[in-house]
Design a protein around this motif. Structure first.
Motif, PDB file in Angstrom:
ATOM      1  N   GLU A 199       0.846  -1.193   0.000  1.00  8.63           N
ATOM      2  CA  GLU A 199       0.000   0.000   0.000  1.00  8.63           C
ATOM      3  C   GLU A 199       0.880   1.242   0.000  1.00  8.63           C
ATOM      4  OE1 GLU A 199      -3.577   2.082   2.639  1.00  8.63           O
ATOM      5  OE2 GLU A 199      -2.530   0.334   3.400  1.00  8.63           O
ATOM      6  N   LEU A 200       1.919   1.213   0.805  1.00  7.07           N
ATOM      7  CA  LEU A 200       2.954   2.240   0.802  1.00  7.07           C
ATOM      8  C   LEU A 200       4.252   1.589   1.236  1.00  7.07           C
ATOM      9  CD1 LEU A 200       3.984   5.166   0.600  1.00  7.07           C
ATOM     10  CD2 LEU A 200       3.432   5.397   3.031  1.00  7.07           C
ATOM     11  N   GLU A 201       5.175   1.454   0.300  1.00  4.00           N
ATOM     12  CA  GLU A 201       6.483   0.905   0.644  1.00  4.00           C
ATOM     13  C   GLU A 201       7.350   2.024   1.193  1.00  4.00           C
ATOM     14  OE1 GLU A 201      10.204  -1.533  -1.437  1.00  4.00           O
ATOM     15  OE2 GLU A 201       8.359  -1.159  -2.552  1.00  4.00           O
ATOM     16  N   ARG A 202       8.023   1.734   2.290  1.00  2.40           N
ATOM     17  CA  ARG A 202       8.931   2.719   2.883  1.00  2.40           C
ATOM     18  C   ARG A 202      10.359   2.204   2.699  1.00  2.40           C
ATOM     19  NH1 ARG A 202       4.471   2.812   6.727  1.00  2.40           N
ATOM     20  NH2 ARG A 202       3.528   4.905   6.723  1.00  2.40           N
ATOM     21  N   PRO A 203      10.957   2.439   1.539  1.00  2.00           N
ATOM     22  CA  PRO A 203      12.263   1.843   1.224  1.00  2.00           C
ATOM     23  C   PRO A 203      13.385   2.472   2.047  1.00  2.00           C
ATOM     24  CG  PRO A 203      11.670   3.454  -0.440  1.00  2.00           C
ATOM     25  CD  PRO A 203      10.479   3.329   0.460  1.00  2.00           C
ATOM     26  N   THR A 204      14.450   1.715   2.218  1.00  2.00           N
ATOM     27  CA  THR A 204      15.639   2.237   2.893  1.00  2.00           C
ATOM     28  C   THR A 204      16.814   2.364   1.925  1.00  2.00           C
ATOM     29  OG1 THR A 204      16.385   0.023   3.564  1.00  2.00           O
ATOM     30  CG2 THR A 204      14.939   1.222   5.084  1.00  2.00           C
ATOM     31  N   ARG A 205      16.643   1.850   0.699  1.00  2.00           N
ATOM     32  CA  ARG A 205      17.717   1.944  -0.289  1.00  2.00           C
ATOM     33  C   ARG A 205      17.395   2.996  -1.347  1.00  2.00           C
ATOM     34  NH1 ARG A 205      18.621  -4.064  -2.418  1.00  2.00           N
ATOM     35  NH2 ARG A 205      16.331  -3.972  -2.455  1.00  2.00           N
ATOM     36  N   VAL A 206      18.427   3.661  -1.824  1.00  2.00           N
ATOM     37  CA  VAL A 206      18.312   4.568  -2.960  1.00  2.00           C
ATOM     38  C   VAL A 206      19.196   4.040  -4.083  1.00  2.00           C
ATOM     39  CG1 VAL A 206      17.772   6.622  -1.594  1.00  2.00           C
ATOM     40  CG2 VAL A 206      20.175   6.067  -2.103  1.00  2.00           C
ATOM     41  N   SER A 207      18.970   4.532  -5.291  1.00  2.00           N
ATOM     42  CA  SER A 207      19.758   4.096  -6.441  1.00  2.00           C
ATOM     43  C   SER A 207      20.657   5.229  -6.935  1.00  2.00           C
ATOM     44  CB  SER A 207      18.839   3.631  -7.570  1.00  2.00           C
ATOM     45  OG  SER A 207      17.904   4.648  -7.909  1.00  2.00           O
ATOM     46  N   LEU A 208      21.842   4.867  -7.347  1.00  2.00           N
ATOM     47  CA  LEU A 208      22.771   5.778  -8.019  1.00  2.00           C
ATOM     48  C   LEU A 208      22.975   5.244  -9.433  1.00  2.00           C
ATOM     49  CD1 LEU A 208      25.448   6.380  -5.217  1.00  2.00           C
ATOM     50  CD2 LEU A 208      23.583   7.916  -5.903  1.00  2.00           C
ATOM     51  N   ILE A 209      22.563   6.007 -10.424  1.00  2.00           N
ATOM     52  CA  ILE A 209      22.608   5.562 -11.818  1.00  2.00           C
ATOM     53  C   ILE A 209      23.749   6.262 -12.543  1.00  2.00           C
ATOM     54  CG2 ILE A 209      21.321   5.367 -13.970  1.00  2.00           C
ATOM     55  CD1 ILE A 209      19.204   6.131 -11.050  1.00  2.00           C
ATOM     56  N   ASP A 210      24.750   5.508 -12.923  1.00  2.00           N
ATOM     57  CA  ASP A 210      25.907   6.031 -13.650  1.00  2.00           C
ATOM     58  C   ASP A 210      25.548   6.086 -15.134  1.00  2.00           C
ATOM     59  OD1 ASP A 210      28.305   6.480 -14.976  1.00  2.00           O
ATOM     60  OD2 ASP A 210      29.478   5.279 -13.579  1.00  2.00           O
ATOM     61  N   THR A 211      25.238   7.280 -15.619  1.00  2.00           N
ATOM     62  CA  THR A 211      24.810   7.411 -17.015  1.00  2.00           C
ATOM     63  C   THR A 211      25.966   7.278 -17.995  1.00  2.00           C
ATOM     64  OG1 THR A 211      25.041   9.840 -16.994  1.00  2.00           O
ATOM     65  CG2 THR A 211      22.910   8.920 -16.333  1.00  2.00           C
ATOM     66  N   GLU A 212      27.195   7.450 -17.534  1.00  2.00           N
ATOM     67  CA  GLU A 212      28.357   7.302 -18.409  1.00  2.00           C
ATOM     68  C   GLU A 212      28.645   5.834 -18.694  1.00  2.00           C
ATOM     69  OE1 GLU A 212      33.082   8.653 -18.698  1.00  2.00           O
ATOM     70  OE2 GLU A 212      31.912   9.068 -16.880  1.00  2.00           O
ATOM     71  N   HIS A 213      28.627   5.020 -17.658  1.00  2.00           N
ATOM     72  CA  HIS A 213      28.937   3.597 -17.809  1.00  2.00           C
ATOM     73  C   HIS A 213      27.681   2.731 -17.846  1.00  2.00           C
ATOM     74  CE1 HIS A 213      32.651   5.349 -15.972  1.00  2.00           C
ATOM     75  NE2 HIS A 213      33.202   4.635 -16.937  1.00  2.00           N
ATOM     76  N   LYS A 214      26.515   3.388 -17.722  1.00  2.00           N
ATOM     77  CA  LYS A 214      25.219   2.691 -17.798  1.00  2.00           C
ATOM     78  C   LYS A 214      25.129   1.564 -16.758  1.00  2.00           C
ATOM     79  CE  LYS A 214      24.288   5.228 -21.447  1.00  2.00           C
ATOM     80  NZ  LYS A 214      25.514   6.043 -21.560  1.00  2.00           N
ATOM     81  N   LYS A 215      25.431   1.953 -15.518  1.00  2.00           N
ATOM     82  CA  LYS A 215      25.377   1.015 -14.408  1.00  2.00           C
ATOM     83  C   LYS A 215      24.534   1.588 -13.274  1.00  2.00           C
ATOM     84  CE  LYS A 215      29.874  -1.194 -15.274  1.00  2.00           C
ATOM     85  NZ  LYS A 215      31.210  -1.514 -14.687  1.00  2.00           N
ATOM     86  N   LEU A 216      24.021   0.681 -12.436  1.00  2.00           N
ATOM     87  CA  LEU A 216      23.158   1.080 -11.328  1.00  2.00           C
ATOM     88  C   LEU A 216      23.708   0.489 -10.036  1.00  2.00           C
ATOM     89  CD1 LEU A 216      19.267   1.022 -11.380  1.00  2.00           C
ATOM     90  CD2 LEU A 216      20.521   0.060  -9.450  1.00  2.00           C
ATOM     91  N   ARG A 217      23.808   1.332  -9.007  1.00  2.00           N
ATOM     92  CA  ARG A 217      24.291   0.914  -7.691  1.00  2.00           C
ATOM     93  C   ARG A 217      23.224   1.235  -6.649  1.00  2.00           C
ATOM     94  NH1 ARG A 217      29.667   1.651  -5.306  1.00  2.00           N
ATOM     95  NH2 ARG A 217      30.237   2.909  -7.119  1.00  2.00           N
ATOM     96  N   LEU A 218      23.043   0.341  -5.666  1.00  2.00           N
ATOM     97  CA  LEU A 218      22.094   0.585  -4.582  1.00  2.00           C
ATOM     98  C   LEU A 218      22.855   0.943  -3.308  1.00  2.00           C
ATOM     99  CD1 LEU A 218      19.550  -2.329  -5.150  1.00  2.00           C
ATOM    100  CD2 LEU A 218      19.391   0.048  -5.942  1.00  2.00           C
ATOM    101  N   VAL A 219      22.312   1.906  -2.571  1.00  2.00           N
ATOM    102  CA  VAL A 219      22.906   2.339  -1.307  1.00  2.00           C
ATOM    103  C   VAL A 219      21.857   2.213  -0.218  1.00  2.00           C
ATOM    104  CG1 VAL A 219      23.943   4.249  -0.036  1.00  2.00           C
ATOM    105  CG2 VAL A 219      24.447   3.963  -2.475  1.00  2.00           C
ATOM    106  N   ASP A 220      22.178   1.485   0.856  1.00  2.00           N
ATOM    107  CA  ASP A 220      21.247   1.336   1.978  1.00  2.00           C
ATOM    108  C   ASP A 220      21.524   2.440   2.995  1.00  2.00           C
ATOM    109  OD1 ASP A 220      19.598   0.529   4.097  1.00  2.00           O
ATOM    110  OD2 ASP A 220      19.864  -1.579   3.580  1.00  2.00           O
ATOM    111  N   LEU A 221      20.500   3.251   3.256  1.00  2.00           N
ATOM    112  CA  LEU A 221      20.642   4.370   4.171  1.00  2.00           C
ATOM    113  C   LEU A 221      20.470   3.958   5.630  1.00  2.00           C
ATOM    114  CD1 LEU A 221      18.481   7.020   2.282  1.00  2.00           C
ATOM    115  CD2 LEU A 221      20.964   6.775   2.216  1.00  2.00           C
ATOM    116  N   GLY A 222      19.794   2.833   5.852  1.00  2.00           N
ATOM    117  CA  GLY A 222      19.491   2.448   7.211  1.00  2.00           C
ATOM    118  C   GLY A 222      18.289   3.188   7.774  1.00  2.00           C
ATOM    119  N   THR A 223      17.607   3.927   6.919  1.00  2.00           N
ATOM    120  CA  THR A 223      16.402   4.651   7.297  1.00  2.00           C
ATOM    121  C   THR A 223      15.560   4.855   6.051  1.00  2.00           C
ATOM    122  OG1 THR A 223      15.547   6.648   8.410  1.00  2.00           O
ATOM    123  CG2 THR A 223      17.406   6.934   6.930  1.00  2.00           C
ATOM    124  N   SER A 224      14.268   5.009   6.220  1.00  2.00           N
ATOM    125  CA  SER A 224      13.414   5.235   5.060  1.00  2.00           C
ATOM    126  C   SER A 224      13.362   6.722   4.703  1.00  2.00           C
ATOM    127  CB  SER A 224      12.001   4.705   5.326  1.00  2.00           C
ATOM    128  OG  SER A 224      11.392   5.380   6.414  1.00  2.00           O
TER     129      SER A 224
END
Length: 398
Positions: A270-295
């Motif tokens: 109904e409402l996801e409260r994620p703790t990870r964000v994404s970093l999208i490298d547009t130069e190398h076309k890659k995606l990395r996830l970072v866990d913040l430890g908080t939503s």
């Protein structure tokens, strides 16, 4: 423009950073043609520097960007949304009649309005501002410098094949990227030339939502399974590490090829409260996830003057992330702990960044804070008559 708190820490080229509008707006009609001034008996409002605009239930607050002093209250019923128009004076306000242009420096609405049901995303890039009206699929492009005339700018228009909750952005060479979809299903994006003739399209981006521009004019839109990047005339799909990995809100910076995005993995929530964000490298076309430890919420993402990825967590801190390494460099205390409400229209702490200053609202305490991103110290705070919801400000340049 006069010097303000937003230029204290960095003297280089200022970056205009603002998070794109994230969901379609539902607004209201102005209850009176006259604005009601707060704190002044004069018919002429007090001058403001680099004004901020905050919404509350029943209107708009216009504040001085340096002192945070409340300069004027404008009554405007309903749920309204605010975005920078792209110059030093104006804000685009989404209401139930369409997009209206507010002269925030003059502290009054202009006669400029783009009428249409469900005004949605407002995007600034390459000297142009682009409005997408969800109820009609209409796209309007204009030069924000033309707003100073007080008359509706002459600009480019385009109408999507079908109305949907979409977004569009015009590139420096005049190409227009616009989303594809219907009211029931969104599938991807297409690109038009300066004459609105289709150049290319990609429909491998289910649930397309949101956009952001990175260094070297890499444009990304979010998908339910990753992100779709358009650069140098072609689309590239970057897949999420999960079958369902939704990136719906993004923040970009001209100082970095890396985009900041949210990241959700539960399509049934109904409402996801994620703790990870994404970093999208547009130069190398890659995606990395970072866990913040908080939503965090959709109003939590922004970029710093050096391209830093900034996330306002429900722990009350601004998490400063190195966009290249993904390391959390520091946490800046901003507000108390909070929880994202189920209803997206309900108020929650909001982050708006302009150059080296972070503005953070604290609706639970009816407060607004200005924070120096370099030192992590609060510059000033103010208590307002009502709890605020959305927060934005004038931002010149793209």
């Amino acid at each position: 423009m006069s010097k303000s708190i937003r230029s204290r820490a960095f003297t280089g080229t200022a970056l205009a950073v603002a998070v794109s509008t994230v969901l379609t707006a539902c607004g209201g009609e102005e209850s009176s043609s006259d604005a009601k001034a707060e704190g002044t008996a004069s018919a002429t409002p007090a001058a403001v520097k680099d004004p901020l605009v905050a919404t509350f239930d029943g209107g708009l607050y216009i504040l001085d960007g340096e002192s945070l002093k409340l300069a004027r209250t404008i009554e405007l019923s309903g749920f309204n949304r605010v975005n920078p128009a792209g110059d030093e004076d104006h804000i685009v306000v989404s209401t139930d009649t369409g997009f209206r242009v507010l002269d925030a420096t003059g502290q009054t609405f202009t006669d400029i309005e783009y009428k249409g049901a469900k005004p949605g995303h407002v995007v600034r890039h390459a000297g142009k501002t682009v409005l997408f009206t969800d109820g009609t699929g209409e796209v309007n492009v204009f030069d924000p410098a033309d707003l100073s005339s007080g008359k509706k700018p002459e600009g480019r228009t385009y109408t999507s094949a079908e109305a949907h909750h979409g977004v569009a952005i015009e590139l420096a060479d005049g190409e227009l990227l616009s989303t594809l979809g219907t009211e029931e299903k969104r599938t991807g994006a297409l690109v038009l030339d300066g004459n609105n003739k289709e150049i290319t399209r990609n429909e491998k981006c289910p649930g397309v939502h949101g956009e952001a521009a990175a260094q070297d004019e890499a444009i990304a839109v979010g998908c339910e399974n990753g992100v779709l990047i358009y650069q140098d005339g072609k689309f590239t799909k970057v897949d999420a590490p999960d079958d369902y990995g939704r990136i719906g809100n993004q923040a970009g910076s001209d100082a970095s090829p890396v985009l900041l995005g949210d990241y959700k993995t539960d399509p049934e929530a109904e409402l996801e409260r994620p703790t990870r964000v994404s970093l999208i490298d547009t130069e190398h076309k890659k995606l990395r996830l970072v866990d913040l430890g908080t939503s965090y919420s959709f109003r939590s993402l922004a970029r710093g003057p050096k391209g830093e990825a900034l996330v306002l967590g429900t722990d009350g801190a601004i998490h400063v992330i190195d966009q290249n390494s993904g390391e959390i460099e520091k946490k800046i205390p901003a507000v108390g702990k909070w929880q994202e409400p189920l209803d997206w229209q309900q108020a929650r702490p909001t982050l708006f960044v302009r150059d080296d200053t972070a503005y953070v609202s604290d609706p639970g305490k009816k407060a607004l804070h200005a924070i120096d991103l370099e030192t992590g110290t609060k510059i000033t705070s103010v208590t307002l008559p009502e709890s605020t919801n959305e927060l934005s400000g004038v931002v010149a340049g793209h």
